[in-house]
Design a protein around this motif. Sequence first.
Motif, PDB file in Angstrom:
ATOM      1  N   ASP A  46      35.030  -0.964  77.132  1.00 33.77           N
ATOM      2  CA  ASP A  46      36.446  -0.565  77.559  1.00 33.77           C
ATOM      3  C   ASP A  46      36.974   0.590  76.654  1.00 33.77           C
ATOM      4  N   ALA A  47      36.344   1.782  76.742  1.00 31.91           N
ATOM      5  CA  ALA A  47      36.612   2.892  75.896  1.00 31.91           C
ATOM      6  C   ALA A  47      37.724   3.851  76.417  1.00 31.91           C
ATOM      7  N   ALA A  48      38.594   4.155  75.535  1.00 31.60           N
ATOM      8  CA  ALA A  48      39.810   4.974  75.725  1.00 31.60           C
ATOM      9  C   ALA A  48      39.447   6.378  75.729  1.00 31.60           C
ATOM     10  N   ILE A  49      39.471   7.076  76.511  1.00 29.35           N
ATOM     11  CA  ILE A  49      39.491   8.655  76.751  1.00 29.35           C
ATOM     12  C   ILE A  49      40.800   9.212  76.345  1.00 29.35           C
ATOM     13  N   VAL A  50      40.919   9.757  75.305  1.00 34.09           N
ATOM     14  CA  VAL A  50      41.957  10.742  74.735  1.00 34.09           C
ATOM     15  C   VAL A  50      41.531  12.282  74.713  1.00 34.09           C
ATOM     16  N   LEU A  51      42.474  12.866  75.634  1.00 34.41           N
ATOM     17  CA  LEU A  51      42.033  14.382  75.834  1.00 34.41           C
ATOM     18  C   LEU A  51      42.647  15.010  74.602  1.00 34.41           C
ATOM     19  N   THR A  52      41.653  16.052  73.877  1.00 42.09           N
ATOM     20  CA  THR A  52      42.251  16.870  73.080  1.00 42.09           C
ATOM     21  C   THR A  52      42.084  18.295  73.242  1.00 42.09           C
ATOM     22  N   SER A  53      41.582  18.506  74.461  1.00 39.38           N
ATOM     23  CA  SER A  53      41.184  20.078  74.956  1.00 39.38           C
ATOM     24  C   SER A  53      42.713  20.464  75.114  1.00 39.38           C
ATOM     25  N   ASP A  54      42.531  21.934  75.267  1.00 42.58           N
ATOM     26  CA  ASP A  54      43.918  22.579  75.878  1.00 42.58           C
ATOM     27  C   ASP A  54      43.881  22.235  77.189  1.00 42.58           C
ATOM     28  N   TRP A  55      43.176  21.618  78.050  1.00 39.64           N
ATOM     29  CA  TRP A  55      43.599  21.251  79.326  1.00 39.64           C
ATOM     30  C   TRP A  55      44.874  20.293  79.234  1.00 39.64           C
ATOM     31  N   ASP A  85      48.890  17.874  69.498  1.00 41.76           N
ATOM     32  CA  ASP A  85      48.804  19.146  68.548  1.00 41.76           C
ATOM     33  C   ASP A  85      48.579  20.510  69.273  1.00 41.76           C
ATOM     34  N   VAL A  86      48.652  21.544  68.465  1.00 42.88           N
ATOM     35  CA  VAL A  86      48.438  22.852  69.092  1.00 42.88           C
ATOM     36  C   VAL A  86      46.991  23.089  68.875  1.00 42.88           C
ATOM     37  N   TRP A  87      46.212  24.146  69.458  1.00 43.46           N
ATOM     38  CA  TRP A  87      45.050  24.415  69.576  1.00 43.46           C
ATOM     39  C   TRP A  87      44.401  24.531  68.191  1.00 43.46           C
ATOM     40  N   VAL A  88      44.837  25.108  66.981  1.00 45.11           N
ATOM     41  CA  VAL A  88      44.244  25.110  65.680  1.00 45.11           C
ATOM     42  C   VAL A  88      44.389  23.718  64.912  1.00 45.11           C
ATOM     43  N   GLY A  89      45.196  22.899  65.440  1.00 48.13           N
ATOM     44  CA  GLY A  89      45.565  21.454  64.341  1.00 48.13           C
ATOM     45  C   GLY A  89      44.571  20.607  65.065  1.00 48.13           C
ATOM     46  N   ARG A  90      43.547  20.619  65.584  1.00 45.39           N
ATOM     47  CA  ARG A  90      43.177  19.428  66.587  1.00 45.39           C
ATOM     48  C   ARG A  90      42.921  18.278  65.709  1.00 45.39           C
ATOM     49  N   VAL A 108      34.865   8.583  68.346  1.00 47.86           N
ATOM     50  CA  VAL A 108      33.979   9.612  68.234  1.00 47.86           C
ATOM     51  C   VAL A 108      34.595  10.745  68.747  1.00 47.86           C
ATOM     52  N   ILE A 109      34.411  11.951  68.232  1.00 45.79           N
ATOM     53  CA  ILE A 109      35.133  13.164  68.801  1.00 45.79           C
ATOM     54  C   ILE A 109      34.053  14.021  69.536  1.00 45.79           C
ATOM     55  N   LEU A 110      34.179  14.323  70.521  1.00 45.11           N
ATOM     56  CA  LEU A 110      33.511  15.472  71.235  1.00 45.11           C
ATOM     57  C   LEU A 110      33.952  16.810  71.199  1.00 45.11           C
ATOM     58  N   ASP A 111      33.492  18.014  70.607  1.00 46.90           N
ATOM     59  CA  ASP A 111      34.024  19.287  70.750  1.00 46.90           C
ATOM     60  C   ASP A 111      33.141  20.459  70.387  1.00 46.90           C
ATOM     61  N   ASP A 112      33.411  21.524  70.654  1.00 43.50           N
ATOM     62  CA  ASP A 112      32.624  22.502  70.460  1.00 43.50           C
ATOM     63  C   ASP A 112      32.929  23.417  69.504  1.00 43.50           C
ATOM     64  N   ASN A 113      34.086  23.075  68.847  1.00 44.57           N
ATOM     65  CA  ASN A 113      34.578  23.788  67.606  1.00 44.57           C
ATOM     66  C   ASN A 113      34.851  23.069  66.489  1.00 44.57           C
ATOM     67  N   THR A 114      34.989  23.328  65.436  1.00 39.48           N
ATOM     68  CA  THR A 114      35.089  22.738  64.157  1.00 39.48           C
ATOM     69  C   THR A 114      36.504  22.533  63.690  1.00 39.48           C
ATOM     70  N   PHE A 115      37.534  23.476  64.346  1.00 36.63           N
ATOM     71  CA  PHE A 115      39.107  23.473  63.926  1.00 36.63           C
ATOM     72  C   PHE A 115      39.096  23.194  62.367  1.00 36.63           C
ATOM     73  N   ASP A 116      40.087  22.177  62.370  1.00 35.51           N
ATOM     74  CA  ASP A 116      40.468  21.517  60.986  1.00 35.51           C
ATOM     75  C   ASP A 116      39.869  20.303  60.668  1.00 35.51           C
ATOM     76  N   SER A 118      37.086  19.434  59.280  1.00 39.85           N
ATOM     77  CA  SER A 118      36.236  19.206  57.960  1.00 39.85           C
ATOM     78  C   SER A 118      37.662  18.747  56.917  1.00 39.85           C
ATOM     79  N   ASN A 119      38.818  19.006  57.343  1.00 37.40           N
ATOM     80  CA  ASN A 119      39.941  18.568  56.184  1.00 37.40           C
ATOM     81  C   ASN A 119      40.043  17.103  56.354  1.00 37.40           C
ATOM     82  N   TYR A 120      39.466  16.553  57.262  1.00 39.52           N
ATOM     83  CA  TYR A 120      39.530  14.913  57.482  1.00 39.52           C
ATOM     84  C   TYR A 120      38.396  14.372  57.437  1.00 39.52           C
ATOM     85  N   PRO A 121      37.882  13.693  56.425  1.00 41.70           N
ATOM     86  CA  PRO A 121      36.318  13.419  56.106  1.00 41.70           C
ATOM     87  C   PRO A 121      36.003  12.088  57.343  1.00 41.70           C
ATOM     88  N   LYS A 122      36.813  11.307  57.645  1.00 42.78           N
ATOM     89  CA  LYS A 122      36.759  10.173  58.757  1.00 42.78           C
ATOM     90  C   LYS A 122      36.390  10.823  59.986  1.00 42.78           C
TER      91      LYS A 122
END
Length: 156
Positions: A46-55, A85-90, A108-116, A118-122
Amino acid sequence: MSFALFLDIDGVLNTRTTVVGAPSGRTGIDESRVRLLKKALKQFGDAAIVLTSDWKLMREDGDDFSYLVSMLAKFGLSLSGKTTDVWVGRGEGIQSYLAEHPEIDEYVILDDNTFDFSNYPKLWERLLLTNGIENAEYASKTPAIEAMLFLEAVKD
């Protein structure tokens, strides 16, 4: 134990080769990629899907957002929430979401950009970079077990 998938849309469920369009004319969603997402999520129950996209910035009663929801529903998937968040602070947005939802202990995070991220090791350890979900790769040289299991499910 609760699992969440933080989902970007563009670059994950579609790419530059996507030929279908959303109602507004923007790039649509490839059904084959949603099917692959469903298959990968199956092992997490039972996975929760959380939208991070600009959609997530679209009006929920708008045609494109309704299109997204219906494409997920077609495969038995639904959105559980979205980051604010806004686009660059994902990464910051995901951190805030996790703080507000302490029941989530695996993700798990699925994204095609690295955004910020790397500032969050986990977050970095759980990020799978994509050019379409079928081309996902670890962002980190030392990925978290969730990322390894998810990527294995995608590649099967």
